[in-house]
Design an enzyme around this catalytic site. Structure first.
Site, PDB file in Angstrom:
ATOM      1  N   PHE A 307       0.852  -0.895   0.341  1.00  0.00           N
ATOM      2  CA  PHE A 307       0.197  -0.310   0.314  1.00  0.00           C
ATOM      3  C   PHE A 307       0.959   1.063   0.217  1.00  0.00           C
ATOM      4  O   PHE A 307       1.671   1.384   0.740  1.00  0.00           O
ATOM      5  CB  PHE A 307      -1.011   0.108   1.108  1.00  0.00           C
ATOM      6  N   ASP A 308       0.798   2.487  -0.644  1.00  0.00           N
ATOM      7  CA  ASP A 308       1.090   4.085  -0.766  1.00  0.00           C
ATOM      8  C   ASP A 308       0.724   3.968   0.596  1.00  0.00           C
ATOM      9  O   ASP A 308      -1.464   4.173   0.495  1.00  0.00           O
ATOM     10  CB  ASP A 308       1.086   4.226  -1.958  1.00  0.00           C
ATOM     11  N   LYS A 309       0.461   5.209   1.681  1.00  0.00           N
ATOM     12  CA  LYS A 309       0.652   5.862   2.723  1.00  0.00           C
ATOM     13  C   LYS A 309      -0.535   6.656   1.964  1.00  0.00           C
ATOM     14  O   LYS A 309      -2.286   6.940   2.040  1.00  0.00           O
ATOM     15  CB  LYS A 309       1.084   6.125   3.162  1.00  0.00           C
ATOM     16  N   THR A 312      -4.716   6.940   0.014  1.00  0.00           N
ATOM     17  CA  THR A 312      -5.277   5.004   0.212  1.00  0.00           C
ATOM     18  C   THR A 312      -5.197   4.823   1.154  1.00  0.00           C
ATOM     19  O   THR A 312      -6.463   4.538   1.731  1.00  0.00           O
ATOM     20  CB  THR A 312      -4.027   4.172  -0.164  1.00  0.00           C
TER      21      THR A 312
END
Length: 762
Positions: A307-309, A312
């Site tokens: 995951f990109d933070k 998202t």
């Protein structure tokens, strides 16, 4: 799709008519003519099979149509004309059924294309004129009539709009938008006509980007051909070998023909694409666009999730976290000053400050003599006072700095976000902490993803390690990799492939390389950059992470259904091949048996259209009910902020003023907070309990209310124990602070839990 549907219908009609006509001639004694009619009826099927086989060979694919081609040709060569005609009819009927199933399964994606607006109503010369969509430019005043689709992205200029956003979000309940709210193109006006201002041209709007993605998905490689090809690689040679052995051992070519007739790989030709396209259709209906069957197959096998933070796991935009003020300054007054000034700025932080004030129902004033220093701050006159707001460097150069400023800057640096300082008449009165906060649904979405089969979750971010660790612990990821560049994210994903099929979720331009590097790239397409959407294999058309868990669940079940159809169909065909090889199944009866197998696997494949959601709620709250509950929480935000302010500033308040300040806080709690909690217990929780099911699903939340009320009673007892004419003792202040810290912590946790419950019933 349409041309295949027409061709299959034509072949089915010709071969079916020839079969029936030939039977009539045969029973009438005209056998020779009947044979020629059956040969003529088989010819279109032969031509179509030959075309498909040659095309597959050119693409260096297995060519699963080859067995059907050999079967019909062999039947004609061995004078089994009726068998050849039956095979042609069965094959054409199966293909027609396949085309019908694919058309049905793909109608949700096609519906998106059909809903694309072509015109818009623009205000010109005192009236609204219909123009082509391509003529809309930014700033145009547009009218959206009842039942019309919003043509371009924009902002609502009317007081209210009722919109059906199901085409993009999958949610059937209409939603209300207020003046100034952003509107996405592609949503339907489900209420009265309204006006809007265009903020983007047609080709730059949300719906245009989605249309491009849908078109690309529909024109991609035939769904799940890879899955079928893998089985065809061994099934086709095996069938030819069994047929050859039966011919060699019996010296009867008819046995070989019978083997090939029942070996015609319709379970491969039919069931796999039907199941996969059905799964893609279900995902599209729930707001997830999957670019082809290969992407769905990879999604079904994903085990490692990156995951990109920002955008998202978090909301992707700044929100007010807290307000710090100097002694005797009301936090709301600081917010009013900051928001009033920020009305004059287009900076993203300024918009967040104004939104925070509007959410709290605060009245704003218009400043004068405003001057803005780009990226630093603004100065001007507001209600007769000299005001400066912005970064600490900008404001401290124009006003004296309080003692708490350095500690506040350290706190913001550790927690992440931005600090906005506010100065009045040469003195810093307060500061705002704004940060990109974790999405309400993020922890639950990650739990659903684990339930759907994800084994490891890794967060990738460019933030420093301390901030990243804090967020990672809050949402429950397995690993945090901080201070990552786009190239570093790409390397992390490539190294993760050793653990299994990887999936990456992102929304920005900087995420495009990582999305392309992952086995499955997922873009938050509703707000994400075009580059990330183009690089992704899966696009979330709804700004909610739980939809990814739904897509993963659907993909896994779809692949399982496809495999079941293939294995069951090929297993039955293999048994029939052995029976035919020993001479117990003539070619004509073999063709009829093969049709029964085809129908069975197609019906099984169509089960993918009825895959139940991963998260099934018996009931949901309406959009109005959810908004009412959330508005209640927003209305209590000032109470919580004052509680936090009083708790942290208690040690700095003059002892003689502690009792009066505590009384003011108690009045706020008794008049606003506690009645809200009692109303929740008596009015809201019984409704939620009925929706959630079970014996007493809200028991823990009600128990929290008891703790809140008990802390409230302890606060009132401490206030009564403080003499009105004397300063409280040190131990009394310590006890007061302990109660306030407990009340602040439990209220914030309680509100967060309630928000998650509301989200679960959306």
């Amino acid at each position: 799709m349409k041309q295949f549907w027409s061709a299959n219908l034509f072949v089915f009609a010709v071969s079916g008519a020839a079969l029936l006509c030939g039977l009539g001639l045969f029973w009438g004694g005209n056998r020779e003519i009947a044979h020629w009619v059956w040969i003529g009826g088989s010819a279109p099927a032969l031509a179509l099979l030959l075309y498909d086989t040659l095309r597959a060979l050119v693409r260096r694919e297995a060519g699963v149509d080859m067995l059907a081609l050999i079967s019909i040709s062999g039947a004609i060569a061995l004078d089994e004309y009726l068998t050849g005609a039956v095979i042609a009819v069965m094959l054409a009927s199966g293909r027609a059924l396949e085309s019908f199933a694919q058309r049905r399964a793909g109608r949700e994606m096609s519906a998106l294309l059909a809903k694309a607006p072509r015109t818009a109503n623009r205000f010109e010369n005192g009236g609204f004129v219909q123009i082509l969509l391509e003529q809309v430019i930014q700033g145009d005043r547009l009218l959206v009539r009842s039942g019309d689709t919003v043509p371009v992205d924009g902002r609502l200029s009317s007081a209210l709009a009722v919109l059906d956003e199901s085409m993009l979000s999958g949610e059937s309940t209409p939603v209300e938008r207020r003046e100034g709210d952003a509107l996405r193109s592609g949503v339907l006006n489900a209420g009265a006509p309204f006006e809007m201002l265009a903020t983007a041209k047609a080709d730059e709007s949300t719906f245009a980007g989605i249309i491009r993605l849908v078109s690309a998905a529909q024109s991609s490689k035939a769904p799940a051909s890879r899955l079928a090809d893998r089985y065809a690689l061994w099934f086709v040679p095996l069938s030819l070998a069994v047929a050859g052995a039966a011919w060699f051992l019996s010296d009867d070519p008819v046995r070989a023909l019978a083997v090939l007739v029942v070996a015609t790989p319709c379970p491969l030709i039919l069931s796999v694409p039907i199941a996969i396209v059905s799964g893609m259709s279900i995902c599209a209906k729930r707001g997830v666009l999957i670019k082809g069957g290969g992407a769905l197959e990879q999604l079904a096998q994903a085990r490692i999730l990156f995951f990109d933070k920002t955008g998202t796991l978090t909301g992707g935009r700044a929100r007010l976290v807290s307000i710090k003020t100097s002694s005797s300054v009301n936090p709301n007054s600081v917010l009013v000053v900051a928001a009033s000034m920020d009305q004059m700025s287009g900076h993203v932080i300024a918009s967040a400050v104004v939104d925070a004030a509007r959410e709290r129902g605060l009245s704003l004033s218009l400043p004068t003599a405003v001057q803005e220093q780009g990226g630093s701050g603004l100065s001007g006159i507001l209600d007769g006072k000299q005001v400066a707001i912005g970064s600490y460097e900008f404001v401290s150069a124009r006003a004296s700095s309080p003692e708490w400023a350095y500690a506040f800057l350290q706190e913001v640096a550790e927690d992440g976000g931005a600090a906005v300082f506010v100065a009045l008449d040469g003195e810093i009165a307060g500061a705002l902490h704004l940060a990109d906060q974790i999405r309400v649904e993020t922890p639950r979405a990650l739990r659903l993803l684990r339930r759907a089969g994800i084994k490891r979750i890794v967060m990738l971010t460019g933030d420093n390690q301390q901030i990243a660790d804090t967020i990672g612990a809050a949402v429950g990821v397995d690993e945090v990799q901080a201070e990552q560049t786009p190239a570093g994210k790409q390397v992390a994903i490539e190294s993760g492939r050793s653990l299994g099929i990887t999936m990456m979720v992102g929304d920005g331009v900087n995420d495009a390389p990582a999305l392309a590097a992952a086995d499955v790239g997922v873009s938050m397409g509703v707000r994400g950059a075009a580059a990330s959407s183009e690089a992704a294999d899966v696009v979330l058309l709804v700004d909610r992470l739980d939809r990814l868990a739904e897509a993963l669940h659907t993909a896994r079940l779809t692949r399982l259904i496809a495999l079941q159809s293939v294995i069951a169909g090929m297993g039955m065909s293999a048994v029939a091949m052995l029976i035919a090889a020993f001479g117990y199944l003539p070619p004509l009866y073999g063709a009829l048996l093969q049709e029964v197998i085809d129908v069975a696997v197609i019906l099984n494949a169509l089960r993918a259209l009825n895959i139940a959601p991963l998260r099934v709620s018996r009931h949901t709250l309406s959009a109005t009910q959810l908004q009412t509950l959330r508005d209640d929480h927003l209305a209590l935000a000032p109470v919580l902020e004052y509680l936090t302010y009083f708790t942290t500033e208690l040690s700095m308040i003059a002892p003689a003023q502690v009792r009066q300040a505590a009384v003011e806080l108690d009045v706020m709690l008794q008049e606003k907070l506690f009645p809200h909690e009692r109303s929740d217990d008596t009015d809201v929780y019984p409704v939620l309990a009925e929706l959630l099911g079970g014996d007493d699903p809200m028991a823990a939340m009600s128990r929290t209310h008891r703790e809140i009320f008990e802390l409230g009673r302890r606060l009132k007892r401490i206030i009564k124990a403080i003499p009105p004419d004397r300063s409280p003792k040190a131990e009394t202040i310590t006890e007061l602070q302990r109660v306030l810290y407990g009340l602040d912590a439990i209220l914030r946790l309680h509100f967060a839990q309630e928000e998650e419950i509301y989200q679960n019933l959306e």
